[in-house]
Design a protein around this motif. Sequence first.
Motif, PDB file in Angstrom:
ATOM      1  N   UNK A  99      -1.822 -21.937  12.632  1.00 51.80           N
ATOM      2  CA  UNK A  99      -3.055 -21.114  11.850  1.00 51.80           C
ATOM      3  C   UNK A  99      -4.760 -21.768  12.323  1.00 51.80           C
ATOM      4  N   UNK A 100      -5.105 -22.823  12.513  1.00 48.74           N
ATOM      5  CA  UNK A 100      -5.807 -23.256  12.975  1.00 48.74           C
ATOM      6  C   UNK A 100      -5.957 -23.013  14.836  1.00 48.74           C
ATOM      7  N   UNK A 101      -5.209 -22.566  14.756  1.00 47.14           N
ATOM      8  CA  UNK A 101      -5.150 -22.861  16.756  1.00 47.14           C
ATOM      9  C   UNK A 101      -5.785 -21.158  17.274  1.00 47.14           C
ATOM     10  N   UNK A 102      -5.133 -20.249  16.093  1.00 44.79           N
ATOM     11  CA  UNK A 102      -4.929 -19.232  16.203  1.00 44.79           C
ATOM     12  C   UNK A 102      -6.564 -18.655  15.530  1.00 44.79           C
ATOM     13  N   UNK A 103      -7.152 -19.003  14.586  1.00 41.54           N
ATOM     14  CA  UNK A 103      -8.437 -18.988  13.768  1.00 41.54           C
ATOM     15  C   UNK A 103      -8.945 -19.142  15.223  1.00 41.54           C
ATOM     16  N   UNK A 104      -8.743 -20.452  15.769  1.00 41.94           N
ATOM     17  CA  UNK A 104      -9.907 -21.104  17.102  1.00 41.94           C
ATOM     18  C   UNK A 104      -9.967 -19.594  17.856  1.00 41.94           C
ATOM     19  N   UNK A 105      -8.398 -19.535  18.465  1.00 41.05           N
ATOM     20  CA  UNK A 105      -8.747 -18.311  19.474  1.00 41.05           C
ATOM     21  C   UNK A 105      -9.515 -17.144  18.694  1.00 41.05           C
ATOM     22  N   UNK A 106      -9.019 -16.506  18.169  1.00 43.53           N
ATOM     23  CA  UNK A 106     -10.294 -15.132  17.520  1.00 43.53           C
ATOM     24  C   UNK A 106     -11.731 -15.651  16.971  1.00 43.53           C
ATOM     25  N   UNK A 107     -12.107 -16.684  16.840  1.00 39.16           N
ATOM     26  CA  UNK A 107     -13.404 -17.251  16.900  1.00 39.16           C
ATOM     27  C   UNK A 107     -14.045 -17.064  18.541  1.00 39.16           C
ATOM     28  N   UNK A 146     -10.287 -22.566  26.857  1.00 41.68           N
ATOM     29  CA  UNK A 146      -8.838 -23.270  25.769  1.00 41.68           C
ATOM     30  C   UNK A 146      -7.724 -23.346  26.389  1.00 41.68           C
ATOM     31  N   UNK A 147      -7.130 -23.275  27.562  1.00 44.60           N
ATOM     32  CA  UNK A 147      -6.649 -24.238  28.215  1.00 44.60           C
ATOM     33  C   UNK A 147      -6.523 -25.617  28.720  1.00 44.60           C
ATOM     34  N   UNK A 148      -8.110 -26.143  28.489  1.00 44.86           N
ATOM     35  CA  UNK A 148      -8.270 -27.095  27.769  1.00 44.86           C
ATOM     36  C   UNK A 148      -8.054 -28.134  27.006  1.00 44.86           C
ATOM     37  N   UNK A 149      -8.336 -27.475  25.650  1.00 48.98           N
ATOM     38  CA  UNK A 149      -7.642 -27.549  24.357  1.00 48.98           C
ATOM     39  C   UNK A 149      -5.806 -28.039  24.034  1.00 48.98           C
ATOM     40  N   UNK A 150      -5.707 -27.499  25.397  1.00 51.56           N
ATOM     41  CA  UNK A 150      -4.348 -28.471  25.295  1.00 51.56           C
ATOM     42  C   UNK A 150      -3.690 -29.643  25.528  1.00 51.56           C
ATOM     43  N   UNK A 151      -5.453 -30.658  25.220  1.00 50.90           N
ATOM     44  CA  UNK A 151      -5.295 -31.921  25.679  1.00 50.90           C
ATOM     45  C   UNK A 151      -4.951 -32.644  23.983  1.00 50.90           C
ATOM     46  N   UNK A 152      -5.721 -32.313  23.767  1.00 55.79           N
ATOM     47  CA  UNK A 152      -6.266 -32.639  22.169  1.00 55.79           C
ATOM     48  C   UNK A 152      -4.922 -33.154  21.704  1.00 55.79           C
ATOM     49  N   UNK A 153      -5.057 -33.877  20.904  1.00 55.84           N
ATOM     50  CA  UNK A 153      -3.330 -35.154  20.432  1.00 55.84           C
ATOM     51  C   UNK A 153      -3.449 -33.975  18.791  1.00 55.84           C
ATOM     52  N   UNK A 154      -4.449 -32.457  18.596  1.00 57.06           N
ATOM     53  CA  UNK A 154      -3.802 -31.867  17.700  1.00 57.06           C
ATOM     54  C   UNK A 154      -4.432 -30.741  17.426  1.00 57.06           C
ATOM     55  N   UNK A 155      -3.888 -29.746  17.427  1.00 53.86           N
ATOM     56  CA  UNK A 155      -4.536 -28.062  17.102  1.00 53.86           C
ATOM     57  C   UNK A 155      -4.508 -28.216  18.606  1.00 53.86           C
ATOM     58  N   UNK A 173      -1.943 -26.513  20.229  1.00 54.00           N
ATOM     59  CA  UNK A 173      -1.000 -25.211  20.422  1.00 54.00           C
ATOM     60  C   UNK A 173      -1.752 -23.703  21.633  1.00 54.00           C
ATOM     61  N   UNK A 174      -1.065 -23.755  22.754  1.00 51.79           N
ATOM     62  CA  UNK A 174      -2.345 -22.895  24.127  1.00 51.79           C
ATOM     63  C   UNK A 174      -1.577 -21.543  23.539  1.00 51.79           C
ATOM     64  N   UNK A 175      -0.583 -21.524  23.314  1.00 52.14           N
ATOM     65  CA  UNK A 175       0.281 -20.362  22.940  1.00 52.14           C
ATOM     66  C   UNK A 175      -0.476 -19.516  21.468  1.00 52.14           C
ATOM     67  N   UNK A 176      -0.578 -20.328  21.198  1.00 47.33           N
ATOM     68  CA  UNK A 176      -1.646 -19.700  19.635  1.00 47.33           C
ATOM     69  C   UNK A 176      -2.520 -19.681  19.661  1.00 47.33           C
ATOM     70  N   UNK A 177      -3.364 -20.477  20.615  1.00 49.19           N
ATOM     71  CA  UNK A 177      -4.904 -20.203  20.878  1.00 49.19           C
ATOM     72  C   UNK A 177      -4.932 -18.319  21.659  1.00 49.19           C
TER      73      UNK A 177
END
Length: 166
Positions: free
Chosen positions: A60-68, A101-110, A112-116
């Motif tokens: 949900x956090x990834x979806x929220x960041x994607x929205x932002x 967004x694609x760079x965020x896939x490298x984070x240790x948490x959060x 989820x590329x698909x959710x973004x």
Amino acid sequence: MSPPQASHRVFFLTTLIAAAVASVAAALSLLIGLPVWAMFVGWIAFYTRGLSTRSTFENLGCVGLGLAIGLLASLAVPRVAAMTGPAIALPLVVFVVAFQVVSLRGLPAMNNLLAYFLGLVTWFAAHLEPTIASFGHLFAATAIGSAAGWIAHRLPALTAQTAKPA
């Protein structure tokens, strides 16, 4: 002893619970004026990765960041268009957003590329004004869906545990 019948019962119960939870989530979304389709985006996000409470919040956090990020991108396009022209602005903003967004896939948490991308798609599909209220509107809908997905996943297991003879 009838394992096939028991598994049919569990299958039916799981299906019934999911349908009931979806119905309640849709009714709640309608009741408070949220788009039902966006609620289902949250439900989908729940099932993209992990089925734990922690992953529910991360997805949900990834979806929220994607929205932002979508909100910021929609604010950026007209500003970039004023500098570069409209034909270049959208592709340029999309490049920056996709790179980010694609760079965020490298984070240790959060990570989820698909959710973004679900968040981005939700933002742009909604065609809302780029405001905090619009963000809140869509985030609330996806949060209801994410919670509904979690409930629909957890409730059959809880029901099965309470139905077992002691």
